[in-house]
Scaffold this active site. Structure first.
Site, short mmCIF file in Angstrom:
data_model
loop_
_atom_site.label_atom_id
_atom_site.label_comp_id
_atom_site.label_asym_id
_atom_site.label_seq_id
_atom_site.Cartn_x
_atom_site.Cartn_y
_atom_site.Cartn_z
N GLY A 1 0.87 -1.18 0.00
CA GLY A 1 0.00 0.00 0.00
C GLY A 1 0.90 1.23 0.00
O GLY A 1 1.85 1.30 0.81
N ALA A 2 0.63 2.16 -0.92
CA ALA A 2 1.57 3.26 -1.14
C ALA A 2 1.95 4.04 0.13
O ALA A 2 3.15 4.20 0.42
CB ALA A 2 1.00 4.20 -2.21
N ARG B 1 10.40 -0.86 -4.66
CA ARG B 1 9.23 -1.08 -5.55
C ARG B 1 9.08 0.16 -6.41
O ARG B 1 9.23 1.29 -5.90
CB ARG B 1 7.94 -1.32 -4.75
CG ARG B 1 7.82 -2.72 -4.17
CD ARG B 1 6.43 -2.96 -3.60
NE ARG B 1 5.48 -3.43 -4.60
CZ ARG B 1 4.17 -3.59 -4.36
NH1 ARG B 1 3.66 -3.30 -3.16
NH2 ARG B 1 3.36 -4.03 -5.30
N GLN C 1 -5.61 -9.10 -2.16
CA GLN C 1 -5.65 -8.05 -1.12
C GLN C 1 -7.11 -7.72 -0.74
O GLN C 1 -7.38 -7.33 0.40
CB GLN C 1 -4.94 -6.79 -1.60
CG GLN C 1 -3.44 -6.89 -1.68
CD GLN C 1 -2.95 -7.31 -3.05
OE1 GLN C 1 -3.66 -8.00 -3.78
NE2 GLN C 1 -1.75 -6.91 -3.42
N ASP D 1 -1.56 4.47 -6.29
CA ASP D 1 -0.11 4.34 -6.04
C ASP D 1 0.65 5.56 -6.54
O ASP D 1 1.71 5.90 -6.03
CB ASP D 1 0.43 3.08 -6.69
CG ASP D 1 0.17 1.91 -5.77
OD1 ASP D 1 -0.96 1.42 -5.77
OD2 ASP D 1 1.09 1.53 -5.02
N ASN E 1 -3.05 2.37 -10.07
CA ASN E 1 -3.49 1.63 -8.89
C ASN E 1 -3.45 0.14 -9.22
O ASN E 1 -3.13 -0.25 -10.35
CB ASN E 1 -4.90 2.08 -8.47
CG ASN E 1 -5.27 1.56 -7.08
OD1 ASN E 1 -4.49 1.69 -6.13
ND2 ASN E 1 -6.44 0.96 -6.94
N LYS E 2 -3.80 -0.69 -8.27
CA LYS E 2 -3.73 -2.14 -8.43
C LYS E 2 -4.37 -2.60 -9.74
O LYS E 2 -5.43 -2.10 -10.13
CB LYS E 2 -4.44 -2.79 -7.23
CG LYS E 2 -4.50 -4.29 -7.24
CD LYS E 2 -3.17 -4.97 -7.42
CE LYS E 2 -2.14 -4.56 -6.38
NZ LYS E 2 -0.77 -5.03 -6.72
O1 MRU Z 1 0.61 -4.23 -4.48
P1 MRU Z 1 -0.03 -3.46 -3.36
O2 MRU Z 1 -0.83 -4.32 -2.45
O3 MRU Z 1 0.99 -2.60 -2.64
O4 MRU Z 1 -1.03 -2.47 -4.09
C1 MRU Z 1 -1.74 -1.57 -3.29
C2 MRU Z 1 -2.68 -0.72 -4.05
O5 MRU Z 1 -2.79 -0.80 -5.25
C3 MRU Z 1 -3.44 0.30 -3.26
O6 MRU Z 1 -4.70 0.51 -3.80
C4 MRU Z 1 -2.66 1.64 -3.27
O7 MRU Z 1 -1.34 1.43 -2.89
C5 MRU Z 1 -3.28 2.64 -2.36
S1 MRU Z 1 -3.09 2.20 -0.67
C6 MRU Z 1 -3.79 3.40 0.27
#
Ligand code: MRU
Length: 368
Positions: A66-67, A108, A215, A256, A266-267
Site C-alpha cells: 500500500g503506497a 518497488r 488483497q 499508487d 493503482n492495483k
Molecule cells: O501491491 P499493493 O498491495 O501494494 O497495491 C496496493 C494498491 O494498489 C493500493 O490501492 C494503493 O497502494 C493505495 S493504498 C492506500
C-alpha cells in the site's frame, strides 16, 4: 536478504486511530515492527526489523504494502540504516546515507510515496546543521512524524470523502486494499466508509478479491469484518454483472501514483472497474493523500508499472493452477485515464477536473 524475526503483537499494536484494527507498523525501541500482511487474515504477527535490508525484504515481498505504508516503512528503514553507518564525519555520514536511500528507493517502482519519503529524508539531512547523532535523531523523529501525519491525513480524507456518500444507505465497491493496512493507519479508500459509518450511515462494501494476491479478499474483507461493516467479496470479473444490476452506488479506490494530468496508477484491475463504472453511470472516486500526487510525472504513460514474478499468477497461493509450461503476465498495476475519474478525494478537499489545475493548486496549498 534475510527475513526478520516474527513475533506476536504487543498491546501497543492492537489498535490504531481509535479503530479496532492492528497497527500496520510502529517503532518498538530499536526495532521497526511490521505487521506481516502475507499471513492475514489467518495470523496477526509482526516482523521485528533491525536493519534496512529487512525492511526492504518486507516491502518487496508485500509483508508491508500500500503506497502510504510503503512510504512510512521506507523512512523507518532509512532510520535503521542511519543507526548502522560507521561514518566518522558528517560529510561521510551524508554520503553513506545517500547510497542507502538510493537502495531503498528501488524497492518497488510504482508507489510514488516511496520516492517521496526518500526525498524527504534526503532534504532533511542536506539541511541538518548537526553532528551525526543529531542527524540520526532527526531522521528517527521524522519517520515517526510521517506515520502520525499519515494517520491524520487519512482521517481528513475520510471526512472529505464521506460527504460524497449522500444516501443514508449505500454500497461502495472497492478494489485491492486501500484500508488501514495500506497506510500508517485508517486508510484512504476505506476512510470515507469508516467516517460515514461513524456519522450514522449504513454502508455496505463490495470487495473485489484482487487477483493474484487477493488483497481484497484477505485484507479489505478482514478490515470490514473487524469494523462491523457488511462486506461481500466478488471475483474481479464480476464487476460488470454487479454494476449492471444496480448494486453499486459508488466506487472508491486508492492510488499508487497520480500523474500531473490526473491519470491514476493503482492495483491491476482498477482500470476495468473504472470502465464499468463509466458504462453504468456509477461515480468512480480515487482517495489518496497529496503525497501520492506526482507533479513531475506528466501523464500515466510515464508511470513505471511493476511486473512481478509470474509464479504469483500461475499458482493460487502455493497451489499451481496454470498448465505446466504456460508463462504469465503479471502487471501489478494499471493506469486509469483521468477522464474516467469523477473526483480525487484528498486531505485538502475533493478535487474535480480539470485535474491539471486542481492537483497543482492542492499541492501548492499543502506546501504552505
Ligand atoms: O501491491 P499493493 O498491495 O501494494 O497495491 C496496493 C494498491 O494498489 C493500493 O490501492 C494503493 O497502494 C493505495 S493504498 C492506500
Amino acid at each position: 536478504m534475510s527475513p526478520a524475526k516474527t513475533i506476536k503483537p504487543t498491546p501497543a499494536a492492537s489498535q490504531v486511530a481509535g479503530l479496532p484494527l492492528p497497527a500496520t507498523l510502529y517503532w518498538d525501541g530499536e526495532a521497526v515492527m511490521i505487521l506481516d500482511q502475507r499471513l492475514l487474515p489467518g495470523k496477526t504477527l509482526y516482523m521485528a526489523c533491525r536493519d534496512m535490508r529487512q525492511v526492504i525484504y518486507c516491502i518487496k515481498t508485500l509483508a508491508v504494502r500500500g503506497a502510504p505504508a510503503i512510504g512510512v516503512a521506507a523512512a523507518m528503514g532509512i532510520s535503521l540504516a542511519a543507526e548502522g553507518l560507521s561514518a566518522k564525519t558528517p560529510a561521510a555520514f551524508r554520503r553513506q546515507l545517500k547510497a542507502k536511500i538510493e537502495t531503498m528507493r528501488k524497492a518497488r517502482p510504482t508507489a510514488v510515496n516511496l520516492g517521496w519519503a526518500c526525498d524527504r529524508i534526503l532534504a532533511l539531512v542536506a539541511l541538518a546543521p548537526g553532528d551525526i547523532e543529531t542527524m540520526r535523531r532527526m531522521i528517527r523523529r521524522t519517520s515517526q512524524l510521517m506515520l502520525d501525519e499519515d494517520i491524520a491525513v487519512n482521517q481528513a480524507i475520510g471526512q472529505n470523502g464521506a460527504k460524497l456518500i449522500r444516501k443514508k444507505k449505500a454500497t461502495v465497491l472497492t478494489h485491492c486494499n486501500a484500508g488501514s493496512l495500506a497506510t500508517g493507519g485508517y486508510g484512504t479508500a476505506l476512510a470515507p466508509v469508516w467516517a460515514a459509518v461513524q456519522a450514522g450511515k449504513q454502508i455496505a462494501v463490495i470487495a473485489d478479491e484482487t487477483r493474484p494476491l487477493l488483497q481484497g479478499a484477505r485484507l479489505t474483507a478482514w478490515e470490514c469484518v473487524a469494523m462491523g461493516v457488511p462486506v461481500r467479496v466478488a471475483v474481479d470479473s464480476a464487476v460488470g454483472v454487479i454494476m449492471s444490476r444496480g448494486m453499486v452506488d459508488l466506487v472508491i479506490v486508492g492510488a499508487d501514483r497520480i500523474a500531473a494530468n490526473g491519470d491514476v496508477a493503482n492495483k491491476v484491475g482498477t482500470f476495468n472497474v473504472a470502465l464499468q463504472a463509466a458504462r453504468h453511470g456509477v461515480p468512480f472516486y480515487v482517495a489518496a493523500p497529496l503525497s501520492t500526487v506526482d507533479l513531475d510525472t506528466i501523464s500515466g504513460k510515464d508511470i513505471p508499472i511493476e511486473e512481478r514474478d509470474p509464479g504469483e499468477v500461475t499458482a493460487f497461493g502455493t497451489c499451481r493452477v496454470a498448465a505446466r509450461g504456460a508463462g504469465a503476465l503479471n502487471f501489478a498495476f494499471d493506469v486509469t485515464p483521468a477522464d474516467l475519474v469523477s473526483a480525487i478525494i484528498t486531505e485538502k478537499g475533493v478535487l474535480r477536473p480539470p485535474y491539471g489545475e486542481s492537483l497543482a493548486k492542492a499541492k501548492a496549498l499543502a506546501k504552505k
